[in-house]
Scaffold this motif. Structure first.
Motif, PDB file in Angstrom:
ATOM      1  N   VAL A  34       0.566  -1.317  -0.250  1.00 45.57           N
ATOM      2  CA  VAL A  34      -0.051   0.033   0.118  1.00 45.57           C
ATOM      3  C   VAL A  34       0.557   1.505  -0.069  1.00 45.57           C
ATOM      4  N   SER A  35       0.593   1.878  -1.041  1.00 46.72           N
ATOM      5  CA  SER A  35       1.194   3.442  -1.114  1.00 46.72           C
ATOM      6  C   SER A  35       0.739   4.422  -0.205  1.00 46.72           C
ATOM      7  N   ILE A  36       1.414   5.271  -0.042  1.00 48.22           N
ATOM      8  CA  ILE A  36       1.048   6.973   0.429  1.00 48.22           C
ATOM      9  C   ILE A  36       1.763   7.908  -0.325  1.00 48.22           C
ATOM     10  N   PRO A  37       1.349   8.414  -1.070  1.00 49.28           N
ATOM     11  CA  PRO A  37       1.329   8.562  -2.561  1.00 49.28           C
ATOM     12  C   PRO A  37       2.236  11.008  -1.811  1.00 49.28           C
ATOM     13  N   TYR A  48      -3.712   6.098   0.962  1.00 47.10           N
ATOM     14  CA  TYR A  48      -3.908   5.257   1.143  1.00 47.10           C
ATOM     15  C   TYR A  48      -4.490   4.699  -0.718  1.00 47.10           C
ATOM     16  N   SER A  49      -2.675   3.759  -1.488  1.00 42.30           N
ATOM     17  CA  SER A  49      -3.289   2.854  -2.431  1.00 42.30           C
ATOM     18  C   SER A  49      -2.840   1.846  -2.357  1.00 42.30           C
ATOM     19  N   PRO A  50      -3.614   0.651  -2.677  1.00 49.03           N
ATOM     20  CA  PRO A  50      -4.987   1.101  -3.813  1.00 49.03           C
ATOM     21  C   PRO A  50      -5.544   0.925  -2.417  1.00 49.03           C
ATOM     22  N   ASN A  51      -7.130   1.431  -2.554  1.00 48.59           N
ATOM     23  CA  ASN A  51      -7.833   1.259  -1.090  1.00 48.59           C
ATOM     24  C   ASN A  51      -8.991   1.158  -1.571  1.00 48.59           C
ATOM     25  N   PRO A  52     -10.197   0.511  -1.799  1.00 55.33           N
ATOM     26  CA  PRO A  52      -9.409  -0.040  -0.101  1.00 55.33           C
ATOM     27  C   PRO A  52      -9.121  -1.191  -1.229  1.00 55.33           C
ATOM     28  N   ILE A  53      -8.081  -2.603  -0.778  1.00 52.05           N
ATOM     29  CA  ILE A  53      -7.706  -3.628  -0.743  1.00 52.05           C
ATOM     30  C   ILE A  53      -7.955  -4.369   0.380  1.00 52.05           C
ATOM     31  N   GLY A  58      -3.839 -14.064   6.747  1.00 51.72           N
ATOM     32  CA  GLY A  58      -2.167 -14.342   7.394  1.00 51.72           C
ATOM     33  C   GLY A  58      -1.471 -13.308   6.143  1.00 51.72           C
ATOM     34  N   THR A  59      -1.855 -12.698   5.408  1.00 50.63           N
ATOM     35  CA  THR A  59      -0.802 -12.287   4.588  1.00 50.63           C
ATOM     36  C   THR A  59      -0.520 -11.147   5.418  1.00 50.63           C
ATOM     37  N   THR A  60       0.936 -10.348   5.015  1.00 56.95           N
ATOM     38  CA  THR A  60       1.456  -9.456   5.453  1.00 56.95           C
ATOM     39  C   THR A  60       1.155  -7.723   4.324  1.00 56.95           C
ATOM     40  N   VAL A  61       1.094  -7.419   4.654  1.00 56.64           N
ATOM     41  CA  VAL A  61      -0.019  -5.587   4.405  1.00 56.64           C
ATOM     42  C   VAL A  61       1.767  -4.847   4.359  1.00 56.64           C
ATOM     43  N   THR A  62       1.881  -3.575   3.997  1.00 56.44           N
ATOM     44  CA  THR A  62       2.910  -2.944   3.918  1.00 56.44           C
ATOM     45  C   THR A  62       3.023  -2.151   3.650  1.00 56.44           C
ATOM     46  N   TRP A  63       2.985  -1.158   3.903  1.00 61.57           N
ATOM     47  CA  TRP A  63       2.906   1.133   3.520  1.00 61.57           C
ATOM     48  C   TRP A  63       3.447   1.263   3.544  1.00 61.57           C
ATOM     49  N   THR A  64       4.327   2.135   2.473  1.00 61.23           N
ATOM     50  CA  THR A  64       5.587   2.821   2.290  1.00 61.23           C
ATOM     51  C   THR A  64       5.254   4.351   1.776  1.00 61.23           C
ATOM     52  N   ASN A  65       5.633   4.860   2.976  1.00 63.00           N
ATOM     53  CA  ASN A  65       5.508   6.153   2.587  1.00 63.00           C
ATOM     54  C   ASN A  65       6.598   7.470   1.645  1.00 63.00           C
ATOM     55  N   GLY A  89       9.826   8.073   2.846  1.00 57.83           N
ATOM     56  CA  GLY A  89      10.349   6.687   2.618  1.00 57.83           C
ATOM     57  C   GLY A  89      10.234   5.690   3.297  1.00 57.83           C
ATOM     58  N   GLY A  90       9.492   5.756   4.690  1.00 57.16           N
ATOM     59  CA  GLY A  90       9.441   4.441   5.253  1.00 57.16           C
ATOM     60  C   GLY A  90       8.693   3.601   5.060  1.00 57.16           C
ATOM     61  N   MET A  91       8.593   2.385   6.026  1.00 62.03           N
ATOM     62  CA  MET A  91       7.699   1.691   6.110  1.00 62.03           C
ATOM     63  C   MET A  91       6.986   1.053   6.648  1.00 62.03           C
ATOM     64  N   PHE A  92       6.024   0.164   6.872  1.00 62.18           N
ATOM     65  CA  PHE A  92       5.613  -0.118   7.901  1.00 62.18           C
ATOM     66  C   PHE A  92       4.896  -1.454   7.822  1.00 62.18           C
ATOM     67  N   SER A  93       4.491  -2.991   8.186  1.00 60.81           N
ATOM     68  CA  SER A  93       3.947  -4.179   8.080  1.00 60.81           C
ATOM     69  C   SER A  93       3.519  -4.863   8.906  1.00 60.81           C
ATOM     70  N   THR A  94       2.422  -4.998   8.852  1.00 59.00           N
ATOM     71  CA  THR A  94       1.524  -5.704   9.502  1.00 59.00           C
ATOM     72  C   THR A  94       1.373  -6.883   8.497  1.00 59.00           C
ATOM     73  N   MET A  95       0.864  -8.358   9.825  1.00 55.70           N
ATOM     74  CA  MET A  95      -0.185  -9.179   9.355  1.00 55.70           C
ATOM     75  C   MET A  95      -1.347  -9.529   9.675  1.00 55.70           C
ATOM     76  N   LEU A  96      -2.260  -9.263   8.973  1.00 52.00           N
ATOM     77  CA  LEU A  96      -3.312  -9.605   9.175  1.00 52.00           C
ATOM     78  C   LEU A  96      -3.937 -11.029   9.376  1.00 52.00           C
TER      79      LEU A  96
END
Length: 119
Positions: A34-37, A48-53, A58-65, A89-96
């Motif tokens: 998921v990007s933050i443009p 947040y792109s794409p939105n919605p997803i 069990g999938t990891t979602v990763t946001w990149t700023n 330029g940073g990232m955050f990931s979480t598994m749902l």
């Protein structure tokens, strides 16, 4: 002769340790990016792109700023995930893991909202 060999060997070892390569941030092979443009704080539901997803449990979602200012990705339901400040330029990931719909927002910029559908 031995000194010469050791010097050449040490020089090659140092040279190989100093090589550089450039790479851009990549998404995890088992995750969903998921990007933050740029300008996200003014984009509302497009921040947040794409939105919605839609992802599988069990999938990891990763946001990149990709913006020049910090943002967060914080679930509307406490305890699911909270990125804290994602610097430019940073990232955050979480598994749902749990199926359902997860809505989230940026705590720093009202109106930045997203939705993840976990199947």
């Amino acid at each position: 002769m031995i000194r010469c060999f050791l010097f050449v060997f040490a020089s090659l070892a140092l040279a190989s340790g100093c090589s550089s390569s450039s790479s851009s941030p990549s998404s995890p092979s088992n995750g969903t990016p998921v990007s933050i443009p740029a300008g996200a704080s003014n984009l509302g539901a497009s921040a947040y792109s794409p939105n919605p997803i839609t992802v599988t449990a069990g999938t990891t979602v990763t946001w990149t700023n990709g913006d020049s200012t910090p943002h967060t990705a914080t679930s509307d339901t406490a305890g699911i995930f909270d990125s804290g400040s994602i610097q430019p330029g940073g990232m955050f990931s979480t598994m749902l893991q749990t199926r359902g719909t997860v809505t989230y927002h940026c705590t720093l910029h009202a109106g930045m909202v997203g939705t993840i559908i976990v199947q």
